[in-house]
Motif scaffolding. Structure first.
Motif, PDB file in Angstrom:
ATOM      1  N   ASP A 128       0.764  -1.073  -0.101  1.00  0.00           N
ATOM      2  CA  ASP A 128       0.130   0.058   0.017  1.00  0.00           C
ATOM      3  C   ASP A 128       0.743   1.279   0.009  1.00  0.00           C
ATOM      4  OD1 ASP A 128      -2.419  -0.950  -0.148  1.00  0.00           O
ATOM      5  OD2 ASP A 128      -2.874  -1.023   2.270  1.00  0.00           O
ATOM      6  N   GLN A 129       1.966   1.209  -0.570  1.00  0.00           N
ATOM      7  CA  GLN A 129       2.709   2.371  -0.713  1.00  0.00           C
ATOM      8  C   GLN A 129       2.004   3.672  -1.006  1.00  0.00           C
ATOM      9  OE1 GLN A 129       6.463   2.067  -2.446  1.00  0.00           O
ATOM     10  NE2 GLN A 129       7.507   0.996  -0.516  1.00  0.00           N
ATOM     11  N   LYS A 130       1.972   4.534  -0.399  1.00  0.00           N
ATOM     12  CA  LYS A 130       1.245   5.975  -0.700  1.00  0.00           C
ATOM     13  C   LYS A 130       2.389   7.002  -0.559  1.00  0.00           C
ATOM     14  CE  LYS A 130      -3.243   4.546   1.267  1.00  0.00           C
ATOM     15  NZ  LYS A 130      -3.948   4.889   2.330  1.00  0.00           N
ATOM     16  N   ALA A 131       2.283   8.062  -1.229  1.00  0.00           N
ATOM     17  CA  ALA A 131       3.108   9.161  -1.027  1.00  0.00           C
ATOM     18  C   ALA A 131       3.176   9.644   0.351  1.00  0.00           C
ATOM     19  CB  ALA A 131       2.897  10.195  -1.916  1.00  0.00           C
ATOM     20  N   PRO A 132       4.464   9.886   0.954  1.00  0.00           N
ATOM     21  CA  PRO A 132       4.386  10.359   2.339  1.00  0.00           C
ATOM     22  C   PRO A 132       3.594  11.522   2.558  1.00  0.00           C
ATOM     23  CG  PRO A 132       6.498  10.550   1.207  1.00  0.00           C
ATOM     24  CD  PRO A 132       5.725   9.925   0.214  1.00  0.00           C
ATOM     25  N   ALA A 133       2.831  11.578   3.631  1.00  0.00           N
ATOM     26  CA  ALA A 133       1.976  12.775   3.910  1.00  0.00           C
ATOM     27  C   ALA A 133       2.791  13.840   4.177  1.00  0.00           C
ATOM     28  CB  ALA A 133       1.165  12.562   5.097  1.00  0.00           C
ATOM     29  N   ALA A 134       2.374  15.006   3.802  1.00  0.00           N
ATOM     30  CA  ALA A 134       3.217  16.361   3.972  1.00  0.00           C
ATOM     31  C   ALA A 134       3.394  16.570   5.680  1.00  0.00           C
ATOM     32  CB  ALA A 134       2.682  17.546   3.137  1.00  0.00           C
ATOM     33  N   ALA A 135       4.376  17.131   5.891  1.00  0.00           N
ATOM     34  CA  ALA A 135       4.670  17.641   7.204  1.00  0.00           C
ATOM     35  C   ALA A 135       3.663  18.559   7.799  1.00  0.00           C
ATOM     36  CB  ALA A 135       5.963  17.751   7.571  1.00  0.00           C
ATOM     37  N   PRO A 136       2.985  18.473   8.664  1.00  0.00           N
ATOM     38  CA  PRO A 136       2.190  19.793   9.055  1.00  0.00           C
ATOM     39  C   PRO A 136       2.891  20.945   9.244  1.00  0.00           C
ATOM     40  CG  PRO A 136       2.612  18.074  10.988  1.00  0.00           C
ATOM     41  CD  PRO A 136       3.078  17.739   9.899  1.00  0.00           C
ATOM     42  N   ALA A 137       2.101  22.076   8.879  1.00  0.00           N
ATOM     43  CA  ALA A 137       2.812  23.453   8.907  1.00  0.00           C
ATOM     44  C   ALA A 137       2.950  23.636  10.408  1.00  0.00           C
ATOM     45  CB  ALA A 137       2.027  24.392   8.366  1.00  0.00           C
ATOM     46  N   ARG A 138       4.196  24.503  10.420  1.00  0.00           N
ATOM     47  CA  ARG A 138       4.475  24.963  12.072  1.00  0.00           C
ATOM     48  C   ARG A 138       3.524  26.073  12.047  1.00  0.00           C
ATOM     49  NH1 ARG A 138       9.504  23.700   9.375  1.00  0.00           N
ATOM     50  NH2 ARG A 138       9.437  25.845   8.501  1.00  0.00           N
ATOM     51  N   TRP A 139       3.028  26.571  13.588  1.00  0.00           N
ATOM     52  CA  TRP A 139       2.396  27.087  13.794  1.00  0.00           C
ATOM     53  C   TRP A 139       2.719  28.547  13.574  1.00  0.00           C
ATOM     54  CZ3 TRP A 139       3.405  31.456  16.891  1.00  0.00           C
ATOM     55  CH2 TRP A 139       4.755  31.252  17.676  1.00  0.00           C
ATOM     56  N   TYR A 140       3.993  29.113  13.466  1.00  0.00           N
ATOM     57  CA  TYR A 140       4.394  30.396  13.021  1.00  0.00           C
ATOM     58  C   TYR A 140       4.401  30.822  11.638  1.00  0.00           C
ATOM     59  CZ  TYR A 140       8.763  27.946  12.757  1.00  0.00           C
ATOM     60  OH  TYR A 140       9.757  26.993  12.894  1.00  0.00           O
ATOM     61  N   ASP A 141       4.600  29.453  10.755  1.00  0.00           N
ATOM     62  CA  ASP A 141       3.989  29.518   9.337  1.00  0.00           C
ATOM     63  C   ASP A 141       2.808  30.104   9.088  1.00  0.00           C
ATOM     64  OD1 ASP A 141       6.933  29.239   8.710  1.00  0.00           O
ATOM     65  OD2 ASP A 141       6.783  27.107   8.489  1.00  0.00           O
TER      66      ASP A 141
END
Length: 156
Positions: A128-141
């Motif tokens: 089930d290889q999926k694209a790795p999920a994007a890292a969550p944005a940091r709060w200051y971004d």
């Protein structure tokens, strides 16, 4: 010879000291339930019982320890016998080769090593290889992007 019930001669019969009729019997006082002699004897028995309790307790405790040590000794003898049996196996060269192949993955000259890994969870993950999920944005971004979006809004 007199034919009466008593065999005593008449001079040896008891009479009252006053010479009158025989004295009336009176009830003697009952002795106390526990005499001083019985009290002392009871106290001696209590002291002896208390004196023997500690040595008996120590004796029973030591008997328990001896039984426990004998059980441990029996277990140790069984462990020694098992270890001696295992040691006898290691004296065989073929057994050493088998253990080297199994534990250290040794192969004989000319053999190709093949290692099969049984990992059903990893296989399911790979299927089930999926694209790795994007890292969550940091709060200051996130904060900075909201400031930029507010600045970009057209004014009316």
């Amino acid at each position: 010879m007199p034919t009466s019930r008593t065999a005593r001669p008449t001079g040896s019969r008891r009479t009252s000291q006053s010479g009158g009729p025989a004295a009336k019997r009176t009830a003697a006082p009952r002795p106390r339930a526990l005499t001083s002699r019985a009290t002392v004897l009871l106290a001696v028995f209590v002291v002896l019982a208390l004196a023997y309790t500690y040595p008996i307790r120590v004796y029973l405790q030591q008997e328990s320890q001896i039984a426990q040590m004998e059980r441990e000794q029996t277990e140790q003898r069984a462990d020694i016998a098992a270890t001696a049996k295992e040691l006898e196996k290691w004296k065989d060269k073929e057994y050493i080769r088998i253990q080297a192949r199994k534990d250290l993955y040794y192969v004989r000259p000319g053999e190709t090593p093949l290692l099969v890994i049984n990992d059903p969870e990893g296989a399911a993950r790979d299927a089930d290889q999926k694209a790795p999920a994007a890292a969550p944005a940091r709060w200051y971004d996130t904060l900075w992007h909201s400031v930029q979006a507010a600045n970009a809004e057209p004014s009316n």
